[in-house]
Design a protein around this motif. Structure first.
Motif, PDB file in Angstrom:
ATOM      1  N   ASP A 107       1.672   5.390  13.165  1.00 12.80           N
ATOM      2  CA  ASP A 107       1.036   5.922  11.958  1.00 12.80           C
ATOM      3  C   ASP A 107      -0.487   5.952  12.117  1.00 12.80           C
ATOM      4  N   THR A 108      -1.042   4.868  12.645  1.00 15.89           N
ATOM      5  CA  THR A 108      -2.502   4.797  12.799  1.00 15.89           C
ATOM      6  C   THR A 108      -3.006   5.876  13.737  1.00 15.89           C
ATOM      7  N   MET A 109      -2.325   6.076  14.856  1.00 14.92           N
ATOM      8  CA  MET A 109      -2.756   7.103  15.818  1.00 14.92           C
ATOM      9  C   MET A 109      -2.636   8.506  15.240  1.00 14.92           C
ATOM     10  N   LEU A 110      -1.497   8.801  14.627  1.00 19.61           N
ATOM     11  CA  LEU A 110      -1.307  10.142  14.080  1.00 19.61           C
ATOM     12  C   LEU A 110      -2.223  10.402  12.884  1.00 19.61           C
ATOM     13  N   ASP A 111      -2.398   9.390  12.046  1.00 19.58           N
ATOM     14  CA  ASP A 111      -3.260   9.558  10.875  1.00 19.58           C
ATOM     15  C   ASP A 111      -4.721   9.742  11.266  1.00 19.58           C
ATOM     16  N   THR A 112      -5.150   9.068  12.333  1.00 24.78           N
ATOM     17  CA  THR A 112      -6.541   9.181  12.778  1.00 24.78           C
ATOM     18  C   THR A 112      -6.750  10.423  13.628  1.00 24.78           C
ATOM     19  N   ASN A 113      -5.965  10.544  14.688  1.00 20.49           N
ATOM     20  CA  ASN A 113      -6.212  11.573  15.698  1.00 20.49           C
ATOM     21  C   ASN A 113      -5.889  12.984  15.216  1.00 20.49           C
ATOM     22  N   VAL A 114      -4.903  13.093  14.346  1.00 15.66           N
ATOM     23  CA  VAL A 114      -4.466  14.425  13.905  1.00 15.66           C
ATOM     24  C   VAL A 114      -4.879  14.699  12.455  1.00 15.66           C
ATOM     25  N   LYS A 115      -4.388  13.875  11.547  1.00 18.95           N
ATOM     26  CA  LYS A 115      -4.671  14.140  10.131  1.00 18.95           C
ATOM     27  C   LYS A 115      -6.138  13.937   9.794  1.00 18.95           C
ATOM     28  N   GLY A 116      -6.772  12.929  10.387  1.00 19.64           N
ATOM     29  CA  GLY A 116      -8.198  12.710  10.146  1.00 19.64           C
ATOM     30  C   GLY A 116      -9.023  13.902  10.588  1.00 19.64           C
ATOM     31  N   LEU A 117      -8.692  14.436  11.761  1.00 17.43           N
ATOM     32  CA  LEU A 117      -9.381  15.630  12.246  1.00 17.43           C
ATOM     33  C   LEU A 117      -9.214  16.791  11.268  1.00 17.43           C
ATOM     34  N   LEU A 118      -8.002  16.945  10.743  1.00 13.73           N
ATOM     35  CA  LEU A 118      -7.746  18.020   9.782  1.00 13.73           C
ATOM     36  C   LEU A 118      -8.517  17.814   8.486  1.00 13.73           C
TER      37      LEU A 118
END
Length: 252
Positions: A107-118
């Motif tokens: 969750d932390t990786m996907l939320d930061t690397n993908v969703k955060g970028l978006l």
């Protein structure tokens, strides 16, 4: 306020801090973001003293959509004239087979690397569209290009960054906005220390036997990509140490 503006996420360490330093030295005013307020304030003071630029720190976590929208929405009009957005905030956690991975780490990786970028891009892109100019630089990884054992979710997150960069490039084409992906290989920053959750010995082992990239190396490439003539855009760039062929092969 005259001069160009760069907005850099994850500026408290590593590539983000190095990019802030390089762009400030090139005369850019900066909006720097991160979770660690003390580090952001220290960087602001350092760069404003060393260069004739203004630096605006914003403390928030890119994983939090509302906090991201509120922080970027609070910027005064002159700070919204962003010429360069560097989506740098990102991380890897653990190195386990996919069947043994910790879903909280996923969750932390996907939320930061993908969703955060978006989330950050969604706030900034309308400002660039209104001016019909700007450049977005997404910091990916060689892990986006070559999946390696136990990299699973981290590799997937960076592959998503690669795909999103291509999508942005297409969707923003009518507005004259450049979109660039920079995919660094092995670079000695806080990356491995974060991945191994503070295990310094294990983190140091990652870089034994060869000369890795430095954060400055990556920042210099980012600045170069943003220094090209208006009609030139580097869409996709993979950057490794000489001793590294891809995410898997390193000559030690």
């Amino acid at each position: 306020m005259q001069g160009k503006i760069a907005l850099i996420t994850g500026a408290t360490a590593g590539f983000g801090e190095a990019c802030a330093t390089a762009f400030a030295a090139a005369g850019y005013h900066l909006v720097i973001t991160g979770r660690r307020e003390e580090r952001l304030r220290e960087l602001q003071q350092q760069l404003e003293q060393a260069h004739a630029v203004k630096v605006k720190p914003l403390v928030f976590d890119v994983r939090n959509r509302k906090a991201t929208e509120q922080a970027l929405g609070s910027l005064e009009e002159h700070w919204r004239q962003v010429d360069v957005l560097i989506n740098n905030a990102g991380l890897a956690l653990d190195l386990s087979p996919v069947d043994e991975g910790d879903p909280d780490d996923w969750d932390t990786m996907l939320d930061t690397n993908v969703k955060g970028l978006l989330y950050v891009s969604r706030a900034v892109m309308p400002w660039m569209k209104a001016r019909k100019q700007g450049q977005i630089v997404n910091i990916g990884s060689t892990a986006a290009k070559t999946v390696y054992a136990k990299g699973n979710v981290y590799c997937a997150s960076k592959a998503a960054v690669d795909a999103l960069t291509q999508g942005m490039r297409i969707d923003l084409l009518p507005w004259n906005i450049k979109v660039t992906a920079i995919h660094p290989g092995a670079a000695e920053t806080e990356f491995s220390l974060v991945r191994f959750k503070g295990d310094e010995a294990r983190a140091k082992d990652v870089y034994k036997g060869f000369t890795p990239l430095s954060a400055k190396d990556v920042a210099d490439v980012a600045l170069y990509c943003c220094s090209l003539p208006p009609h030139v855009c580097i869409n996709d760039l993979v950057l490794t140490p000489t001793a590294q062929a891809n995410a898997y092969y390193i000559q030690r």
